[in-house]
Design a protein around this motif. Sequence first.
Motif, PDB file in Angstrom:
ATOM      1  N   LEU A   1     -10.993   8.635  24.848  1.00  0.00           N
ATOM      2  CA  LEU A   1     -11.236   9.811  25.701  1.00  0.00           C
ATOM      3  C   LEU A   1     -12.339   9.552  26.725  1.00  0.00           C
ATOM      4  O   LEU A   1     -12.244  10.012  27.867  1.00  0.00           O
ATOM      5  CB  LEU A   1     -11.592  11.023  24.838  1.00  0.00           C
ATOM      6  N   ALA A   2     -13.361   8.805  26.342  1.00  0.00           N
ATOM      7  CA  ALA A   2     -14.441   8.478  27.288  1.00  0.00           C
ATOM      8  C   ALA A   2     -13.899   7.640  28.438  1.00  0.00           C
ATOM      9  O   ALA A   2     -14.247   7.862  29.607  1.00  0.00           O
ATOM     10  CB  ALA A   2     -15.572   7.757  26.574  1.00  0.00           C
ATOM     11  N   ASP A   3     -13.031   6.675  28.124  1.00  0.00           N
ATOM     12  CA  ASP A   3     -12.446   5.837  29.180  1.00  0.00           C
ATOM     13  C   ASP A   3     -11.438   6.614  30.025  1.00  0.00           C
ATOM     14  O   ASP A   3     -11.321   6.381  31.230  1.00  0.00           O
ATOM     15  CB  ASP A   3     -11.792   4.593  28.580  1.00  0.00           C
ATOM     16  N   ILE A   4     -10.731   7.547  29.406  1.00  0.00           N
ATOM     17  CA  ILE A   4      -9.827   8.412  30.171  1.00  0.00           C
ATOM     18  C   ILE A   4     -10.634   9.246  31.160  1.00  0.00           C
ATOM     19  O   ILE A   4     -10.246   9.400  32.323  1.00  0.00           O
ATOM     20  CB  ILE A   4      -8.991   9.309  29.235  1.00  0.00           C
ATOM     21  N   ALA A   5     -11.765   9.769  30.705  1.00  0.00           N
ATOM     22  CA  ALA A   5     -12.619  10.564  31.605  1.00  0.00           C
ATOM     23  C   ALA A   5     -13.058   9.732  32.802  1.00  0.00           C
ATOM     24  O   ALA A   5     -13.061  10.217  33.947  1.00  0.00           O
ATOM     25  CB  ALA A   5     -13.830  11.099  30.846  1.00  0.00           C
ATOM     26  N   GLN A   6     -13.405   8.472  32.565  1.00  0.00           N
ATOM     27  CA  GLN A   6     -13.810   7.598  33.668  1.00  0.00           C
ATOM     28  C   GLN A   6     -12.630   7.296  34.587  1.00  0.00           C
ATOM     29  O   GLN A   6     -12.770   7.271  35.809  1.00  0.00           O
ATOM     30  CB  GLN A   6     -14.416   6.300  33.120  1.00  0.00           C
ATOM     31  N   THR A   7     -11.459   7.070  33.986  1.00  0.00           N
ATOM     32  CA  THR A   7     -10.250   6.839  34.786  1.00  0.00           C
ATOM     33  C   THR A   7     -10.007   8.020  35.715  1.00  0.00           C
ATOM     34  O   THR A   7      -9.754   7.843  36.914  1.00  0.00           O
ATOM     35  CB  THR A   7      -9.017   6.648  33.874  1.00  0.00           C
ATOM     36  N   LEU A   8     -10.086   9.228  35.163  1.00  0.00           N
ATOM     37  CA  LEU A   8      -9.788  10.432  35.945  1.00  0.00           C
ATOM     38  C   LEU A   8     -10.885  10.749  36.957  1.00  0.00           C
ATOM     39  O   LEU A   8     -10.613  11.379  37.978  1.00  0.00           O
ATOM     40  CB  LEU A   8      -9.549  11.614  35.013  1.00  0.00           C
ATOM     41  N   LYS A   9     -12.087  10.291  36.692  1.00  0.00           N
ATOM     42  CA  LYS A   9     -13.158  10.438  37.690  1.00  0.00           C
ATOM     43  C   LYS A   9     -12.814   9.600  38.925  1.00  0.00           C
ATOM     44  O   LYS A   9     -13.045  10.016  40.059  1.00  0.00           O
ATOM     45  CB  LYS A   9     -14.487   9.991  37.081  1.00  0.00           C
ATOM     46  N   LEU A  10     -12.250   8.422  38.683  1.00  0.00           N
ATOM     47  CA  LEU A  10     -11.883   7.524  39.781  1.00  0.00           C
ATOM     48  C   LEU A  10     -10.537   7.880  40.401  1.00  0.00           C
ATOM     49  O   LEU A  10     -10.339   7.703  41.603  1.00  0.00           O
ATOM     50  CB  LEU A  10     -11.841   6.078  39.270  1.00  0.00           C
ATOM     51  N   GLU A  11      -9.595   8.366  39.576  1.00  0.00           N
ATOM     52  CA  GLU A  11      -8.245   8.712  40.047  1.00  0.00           C
ATOM     53  C   GLU A  11      -7.791   9.980  39.332  1.00  0.00           C
ATOM     54  O   GLU A  11      -7.180   9.919  38.259  1.00  0.00           O
ATOM     55  CB  GLU A  11      -7.274   7.556  39.797  1.00  0.00           C
TER      56      GLU A  11
ATOM     57  N   HIS B   1      -5.418  11.927  39.733  1.00  0.00           N
ATOM     58  CA  HIS B   1      -3.964  12.085  39.584  1.00  0.00           C
ATOM     59  C   HIS B   1      -3.361  11.091  38.600  1.00  0.00           C
ATOM     60  O   HIS B   1      -2.146  10.916  38.570  1.00  0.00           O
ATOM     61  CB  HIS B   1      -3.272  11.901  40.937  1.00  0.00           C
ATOM     62  N   HIS B   2      -4.163  10.426  37.815  1.00  0.00           N
ATOM     63  CA  HIS B   2      -3.649   9.366  36.943  1.00  0.00           C
ATOM     64  C   HIS B   2      -2.840   9.982  35.803  1.00  0.00           C
ATOM     65  O   HIS B   2      -3.354  10.332  34.752  1.00  0.00           O
ATOM     66  CB  HIS B   2      -4.785   8.501  36.398  1.00  0.00           C
ATOM     67  N   ILE B   3      -1.535  10.078  36.028  1.00  0.00           N
ATOM     68  CA  ILE B   3      -0.661  10.738  35.058  1.00  0.00           C
ATOM     69  C   ILE B   3      -0.608   9.992  33.726  1.00  0.00           C
ATOM     70  O   ILE B   3      -0.426  10.607  32.684  1.00  0.00           O
ATOM     71  CB  ILE B   3       0.754  10.944  35.640  1.00  0.00           C
ATOM     72  N   GLY B   4      -0.779   8.688  33.754  1.00  0.00           N
ATOM     73  CA  GLY B   4      -0.805   7.931  32.506  1.00  0.00           C
ATOM     74  C   GLY B   4      -2.006   8.301  31.660  1.00  0.00           C
ATOM     75  O   GLY B   4      -1.896   8.510  30.445  1.00  0.00           O
ATOM     76  N   ALA B   5      -3.161   8.399  32.293  1.00  0.00           N
ATOM     77  CA  ALA B   5      -4.387   8.758  31.575  1.00  0.00           C
ATOM     78  C   ALA B   5      -4.310  10.193  31.059  1.00  0.00           C
ATOM     79  O   ALA B   5      -4.722  10.473  29.923  1.00  0.00           O
ATOM     80  CB  ALA B   5      -5.598   8.579  32.480  1.00  0.00           C
ATOM     81  N   ILE B   6      -3.779  11.097  31.870  1.00  0.00           N
ATOM     82  CA  ILE B   6      -3.663  12.496  31.443  1.00  0.00           C
ATOM     83  C   ILE B   6      -2.692  12.605  30.269  1.00  0.00           C
ATOM     84  O   ILE B   6      -2.951  13.326  29.292  1.00  0.00           O
ATOM     85  CB  ILE B   6      -3.222  13.398  32.612  1.00  0.00           C
ATOM     86  N   SER B   7      -1.582  11.872  30.321  1.00  0.00           N
ATOM     87  CA  SER B   7      -0.630  11.865  29.205  1.00  0.00           C
ATOM     88  C   SER B   7      -1.280  11.295  27.957  1.00  0.00           C
ATOM     89  O   SER B   7      -1.072  11.805  26.843  1.00  0.00           O
ATOM     90  CB  SER B   7       0.609  11.034  29.561  1.00  0.00           C
ATOM     91  N   GLY B   8      -2.074  10.250  28.134  1.00  0.00           N
ATOM     92  CA  GLY B   8      -2.795   9.678  27.005  1.00  0.00           C
ATOM     93  C   GLY B   8      -3.749  10.675  26.376  1.00  0.00           C
ATOM     94  O   GLY B   8      -3.889  10.751  25.149  1.00  0.00           O
ATOM     95  N   MET B   9      -4.401  11.473  27.223  1.00  0.00           N
ATOM     96  CA  MET B   9      -5.291  12.509  26.723  1.00  0.00           C
ATOM     97  C   MET B   9      -4.508  13.504  25.868  1.00  0.00           C
ATOM     98  O   MET B   9      -4.974  13.931  24.802  1.00  0.00           O
ATOM     99  CB  MET B   9      -5.969  13.221  27.902  1.00  0.00           C
ATOM    100  N   GLY B  10      -3.305  13.838  26.315  1.00  0.00           N
ATOM    101  CA  GLY B  10      -2.451  14.736  25.538  1.00  0.00           C
ATOM    102  C   GLY B  10      -2.100  14.153  24.178  1.00  0.00           C
ATOM    103  O   GLY B  10      -2.113  14.857  23.160  1.00  0.00           O
ATOM    104  N   LEU B  11      -1.804  12.856  24.138  1.00  0.00           N
ATOM    105  CA  LEU B  11      -1.482  12.201  22.863  1.00  0.00           C
ATOM    106  C   LEU B  11      -2.675  12.250  21.904  1.00  0.00           C
ATOM    107  O   LEU B  11      -2.510  12.483  20.702  1.00  0.00           O
ATOM    108  CB  LEU B  11      -1.074  10.751  23.101  1.00  0.00           C
ATOM    109  N   ILE B  12      -3.865  12.011  22.441  1.00  0.00           N
ATOM    110  CA  ILE B  12      -5.060  12.065  21.591  1.00  0.00           C
ATOM    111  C   ILE B  12      -5.294  13.485  21.093  1.00  0.00           C
ATOM    112  O   ILE B  12      -5.603  13.705  19.910  1.00  0.00           O
ATOM    113  CB  ILE B  12      -6.288  11.528  22.339  1.00  0.00           C
ATOM    114  N   ASP B  13      -5.122  14.456  21.971  1.00  0.00           N
ATOM    115  CA  ASP B  13      -5.279  15.853  21.551  1.00  0.00           C
ATOM    116  C   ASP B  13      -4.330  16.184  20.409  1.00  0.00           C
ATOM    117  O   ASP B  13      -4.696  16.904  19.470  1.00  0.00           O
ATOM    118  CB  ASP B  13      -5.035  16.804  22.732  1.00  0.00           C
TER     119      ASP B  13
END
Length: 197
Positions: free
Chosen positions: A131-141, A143-155
Amino acid sequence: MRRILLALSVALAAWTLSLPAPGSIAPGFTQPARADQKDKRLPALFKRLKAAPDPDAAVLIESDIWKIWFETGDKDIDAMMGAGQTAMEGQDFQGALAAFNAIIKKRPDFAEGWNRRATLYYEMGEYGKSLADIAQTLKLEPHHIGAISGMGLIDIQLEKFEDAEKAYLRVLAISPQDLGAQRNLDAVREIIKKKSI
């Protein structure tokens, strides 16, 4: 429950395995000196993605976006990305972690380095780090649908189903024709509905 697990396994496969080879180029594009999430082609592609007439068209547009996200213009990073992905697919998590750590150290502004490590941490069961790396990914991009989907899987893994619902709605706001996100949203809503009874 079986249907839910199947939908989630499809989503994980999309997050980890359907990505383009590092350094590959989107059709009709030439490789810039440095592209990734700052590339000037992305706004038009995201506009097309939002208006895609069907899932097949959306998949093609998403493929072009992923290819741009992987472009670095740096052969060393491309080689590390390939090595990290190969190691991850071979369950060599320490080898993959070393590669992705090196990418992030060399290019901390490269969103896909963070996203790859987030995916690795997910596979290792290190959800907080992912989740920390996803947050960094989304800070940079954002619209990163892969990272957002990954966040959903973790949730989902953490049984935060309402948060997972928000994540998949966020994906669908960017890519309305994303069948994986829609299936996962339906599965999560089914869980939420059963919990409320």
